[in-house]
Motif scaffolding. Structure first.
Motif, short mmCIF file in Angstrom:
data_model
loop_
_atom_site.label_atom_id
_atom_site.label_comp_id
_atom_site.label_asym_id
_atom_site.label_seq_id
_atom_site.Cartn_x
_atom_site.Cartn_y
_atom_site.Cartn_z
N ALA A 406 -4.60 61.71 -42.40
CA ALA A 406 -5.87 62.36 -42.12
C ALA A 406 -6.31 62.12 -40.67
O ALA A 406 -6.80 63.04 -40.00
CB ALA A 406 -6.95 61.88 -43.09
N GLU A 407 -6.14 60.92 -40.18
CA GLU A 407 -6.54 60.61 -38.80
C GLU A 407 -5.71 61.43 -37.81
O GLU A 407 -6.26 62.07 -36.89
CB GLU A 407 -6.37 59.11 -38.54
N LEU A 408 -4.40 61.46 -37.99
CA LEU A 408 -3.54 62.23 -37.09
C LEU A 408 -3.77 63.72 -37.28
O LEU A 408 -3.82 64.48 -36.31
CB LEU A 408 -2.07 61.87 -37.34
N GLY A 409 -3.92 64.14 -38.54
CA GLY A 409 -4.14 65.56 -38.81
C GLY A 409 -5.42 66.08 -38.19
O GLY A 409 -5.48 67.20 -37.69
N GLN A 410 -6.48 65.26 -38.22
CA GLN A 410 -7.73 65.68 -37.61
C GLN A 410 -7.57 65.82 -36.10
O GLN A 410 -8.07 66.79 -35.50
CB GLN A 410 -8.84 64.67 -37.93
N ARG A 411 -6.87 64.87 -35.48
CA ARG A 411 -6.66 64.98 -34.04
C ARG A 411 -5.86 66.24 -33.70
O ARG A 411 -6.16 66.95 -32.74
CB ARG A 411 -5.94 63.73 -33.52
N TYR A 412 -4.84 66.51 -34.49
CA TYR A 412 -4.02 67.70 -34.25
C TYR A 412 -4.86 68.96 -34.41
O TYR A 412 -4.81 69.86 -33.55
CB TYR A 412 -2.84 67.72 -35.23
N HIS A 413 -5.61 69.06 -35.51
CA HIS A 413 -6.39 70.26 -35.79
C HIS A 413 -7.38 70.55 -34.67
O HIS A 413 -7.49 71.69 -34.19
CB HIS A 413 -7.12 70.09 -37.12
N HIS A 414 -8.09 69.53 -34.21
CA HIS A 414 -9.08 69.75 -33.16
C HIS A 414 -8.42 70.07 -31.82
O HIS A 414 -8.99 70.81 -31.01
CB HIS A 414 -10.00 68.54 -33.04
N ALA A 415 -7.23 69.56 -31.60
CA ALA A 415 -6.53 69.87 -30.35
C ALA A 415 -6.12 71.33 -30.27
O ALA A 415 -5.92 71.87 -29.18
CB ALA A 415 -5.31 68.96 -30.19
N THR A 416 -5.98 71.99 -31.41
CA THR A 416 -5.57 73.40 -31.40
C THR A 416 -6.69 74.33 -30.96
O THR A 416 -6.41 75.46 -30.53
CB THR A 416 -5.11 73.85 -32.81
N GLY A 417 -7.94 73.89 -31.09
CA GLY A 417 -9.06 74.76 -30.77
C GLY A 417 -9.26 75.88 -31.78
O GLY A 417 -9.93 76.88 -31.49
N MET A 418 -8.72 75.72 -32.98
CA MET A 418 -8.81 76.76 -34.01
C MET A 418 -10.24 76.92 -34.53
O MET A 418 -11.06 76.01 -34.42
CB MET A 418 -7.90 76.41 -35.19
N LEU A 419 -10.51 78.10 -35.10
CA LEU A 419 -11.75 78.33 -35.82
C LEU A 419 -11.54 77.98 -37.29
O LEU A 419 -10.41 77.75 -37.74
CB LEU A 419 -12.19 79.79 -35.67
N GLN A 420 -12.62 77.94 -38.05
CA GLN A 420 -12.54 77.53 -39.46
C GLN A 420 -12.10 78.68 -40.35
O GLN A 420 -12.78 79.71 -40.41
CB GLN A 420 -13.90 77.03 -39.94
N GLY A 421 -11.00 78.49 -41.07
CA GLY A 421 -10.55 79.47 -42.04
C GLY A 421 -10.50 80.86 -41.46
O GLY A 421 -9.94 81.08 -40.38
#
Length: 444
Positions: A406-421
Motif C-alpha cells: 500500500a505504501e509503495l502503491g500510493q507513491r506510484y499512483h500519485h506519481a502518475t498524476g492520474m485522475l480518480q476512476g
C-alpha cells in the motif's frame, strides 16, 4: 436505480447512464442505522452479490440460487460498525467464475471508459460503481484475480489482501481455500483505511488467521521483479504502457530484476486445468447437482469439470502446487516486490462472448497464481492509453506485505498524476499508511 455520473475523463467515453443498471442487482430500501462516530463515517459502499447483506437477496448472479440472508457477512458488519453505509449489491460473473464481467443473466457490465469493452470480472459491478463515482468504495472477492482485473480495466485501485486477513464468513465460496474479500477504491489511501477496519481474525471462518503485517516500508532502494517472459496477446499499447511502468517504478528508487515466470505460470494453470477445479464444484455441490441447467455456460461446464477428479487427483495437484511454490519462492531472495501488468490487454464484450474461455484465460495471465501461492497483491492505475482505455499494474508481495504494498502503491499512483476512476477529479492527498502492528479495529 443508481445512475452513473455523467462526468468522465476527457479522453474516455463514459457509458450511457442506463448501462449503469447492469452493475446493480438490488439496492437497500431501508438503510441500517448509521454509526455517528467511526473511522468510515460518511462513506458509502457497495457489496458484490456473493457476499451476504442482511435483508438483501444473495443471488451470485443465478436467480435460482437466490436466498435472503438474515445476517450480514462479517466484513459487511465490521464496515457498518465503522460508520460506512451500504447502498446495494453489485452484479458479477455467475458464481464468481470468470474474469470478464459478461457471465451474468443480469447483463454484461460495461467498462467505465467505453461501453463496448468488458469491465473485467468477476467483481465487475463493484469496480464499475466505484469507477463511476456511485459509491466511495466497494467489496469484491478474489480467487483468481477477480479483485484486480476489474480494477486495472477501470482505472481504480484493487486491494487483494493476504489470505485469511479479512473474514470470508458470509461469503459464498468460489474455491474456499483460495478466496479473499477484496477492496475497490479510487485511491490507495482509502483502500488501506477500509482494510484497517475490515481485517481481523474470525474464529467462525475456517480459513481466517492471525497475521502480523510487516510494518516497515520497502527500502528506498528496492528491487522489483519483472517476468522474463511477457505476453500481451498482440496488444502493443499494453506492452508500451508496461515498459513505461517499469521506468516509473525505477524513478521511485526501484531496480528491475528479471525473474523466471514459468513456475508462476505453471501454478496459475493448475487452478482450472487440474484437480484443483474440484473445489469450485465442491463450493456449490448440492445446488449444482439439483439445478445444473439453471447455471449458464461456460460457468456450468467449468464447475461440472470438477466432478471428474478423485481425491487422489486432488492430493496430487496439491503436491504439484507445493513444488511450484518452492521454486517460485526463490525469487524473493533477489527482489522485494514483483511488478506485473494487471491485465495484458482489453477485449470488447462482443469478442469475449464469441470466445469466452480462451479470452477469459488471457485476462488472468498475471493473476491466477497469487492466491494459490499465498501472496498479497495491489492493483494500481498506471496510465490512460492513447486509445482512451486504462492500463493498470499490480504489485505482488509475500504474505503479510499488505502495508508495504500500500505504501509503495500510493507513491506510484500519485506519481502518475492520474485522475480518480472515470471522473474528472484529482487524487486526494496521500494518507499515512499504518506501518504498525496494531490490534485490528473494533467498535467501542
Amino acid at each position: 436505480m443508481v445512475q452513473a455520473l455523467s462526468t468522465a475523463i476527457s479522453t474516455a467515453q463514459q457509458a450511457p447512464a442506463d448501462l449503469a443498471a447492469h452493475a446493480w442487482i438490488s439496492r437497500v430500501q431501508a438503510s441500517a442505522p448509521l454509526v455517528a462516530q467511526g473511522p468510515l463515517s460518511g462513506l458509502t459502499f457497495a457489496v458484490k452479490d456473493n457476499i451476504d447483506v442482511a435483508g438483501l437477496p444473495t443471488t451470485a448472479a443465478c436467480p435460482a440460487f437466490a436466498h435472503l440472508p438474515q445476517e450480514s457477512a462479517t466484513v459487511v458488519t465490521r464496515l457498518q460498525q465503522a460508520g460506512a453505509q451500504v447502498l446495494g449489491k453489485t452484479n458479477l460473473d455467475q458464481f464468481a467464475c470468470g474474469l470478464n464481467g459478461t457471465r451474468s443473466p443480469y447483463g454484461a457490465v460495461p467498462n467505465a471508459f467505453h461501453p463496448d469493452y468488458v469491465s473485467g470480472g468477476s467483481s465487475s459491478g463493484s469496480a464499475y460503481v466505484v469507477a463511476t463515482g456511485q459509491v466511495d468504495f466497494a467489496l469484491g472477492t478474489d480467487t483468481a484475480g477477480s479483485g484486480r482485473v476489474p480494477a486495472g480495466l477501470n482505472n481504480i485501485v484493487g486491494l487483494k489482501p493476504s489470505k485469511g486477513l479479512i473474514s470470508t464468513r458470509g461469503v459464498l465460496p468460489a474455491a474456499q481455500s483460495a478466496d479473499c474479500v477484496s477492496i475497490f477504491a479510487r485511491s490507495v489511501g482509502l483502500a488501506a483505511e477500509v482494510l484497517a477496519v475490515a481485517m481481523g481474525h474470525d474464529a467462525k471462518d475456517p480459513y481466517s488467521r492471525v497475521l502480523r503485517l510487516l510494518s516497515r516500508p520497502f527500502p528506498e532502494a528496492f528491487a522489483f521483479g519483472v517476468p522474463d517472459v511477457l505476453q500481451f496477446f498482440g496488444d502493443a499499447l499494453a506492452e508500451q504502457a508496461f515498459a513505461r511502468a517499469v521506468r516509473q517504478l525505477q524513478a521511485l528508487g526501484g531496480r528491475p530484476v528479471t525473474v523466471a515466470y514459468a513456475p508462476l505460470a505453471q501454478a496459475a494453470a493448475l487452478l482450472y486445468e487440474s484437480a484443483l477445479v474440484a473445489e469450485r464444484y465442491a463450493a456449490i455441490r448440492s445446488f449444482f447437482d439439483a439445478h445444473e441447467k439453471e447455471v449458464m455456460e461456460p460457468v456450468r461446464s467449468i464447475i461440472a469439470s470438477g466432478r471428474q477428479y478423485s481425491a487422489a487427483d486432488v492430493f496430487q495437484a496439491q503436491a504439484q502446487l507445493q513444488s511450484l511454490g518452492q521454486q517460485a519462492h526463490t525469487m524473493w531472495t533477489d527482489i522485494d516486490v514483483l511488478l506485473l501488468p494487471t491485465a495484458p490487454t482489453h477485449y470488447t464484450i462482443e469478442q469475449m462472448q464469441a470466445d469466452p474461455v480462451a479470452l477469459n484465460r488471457n485476462l488472468g495471465t498475471y493473476t491466477n497464481f497469487v492466491n494459490l501461492l499465498d501472496y498479497a497483491a495491489l492493483s494500481v492505475p498506471s496510465e490512460i492509453r492513447p486509445d482512451g482505455l486504462p492500463f493498470g499494474i499490480t504489485l505482488v508481495g509475500p504474505c503479510a506485505s499488505d502495508w508495504q504494498l500500500a505504501e509503495l502503491g500510493q507513491r506510484y499512483h500519485h506519481a502518475t498524476g492520474m485522475l480518480q476512476g472515470a471522473l474528472a477529479t484529482p487524487l486526494p492527498a496521500p494518507t499515512t499508511i499504518p506501518h504498525i502492528d496494531t490490534t485490528p479495529w473494533s467498535p467501542a
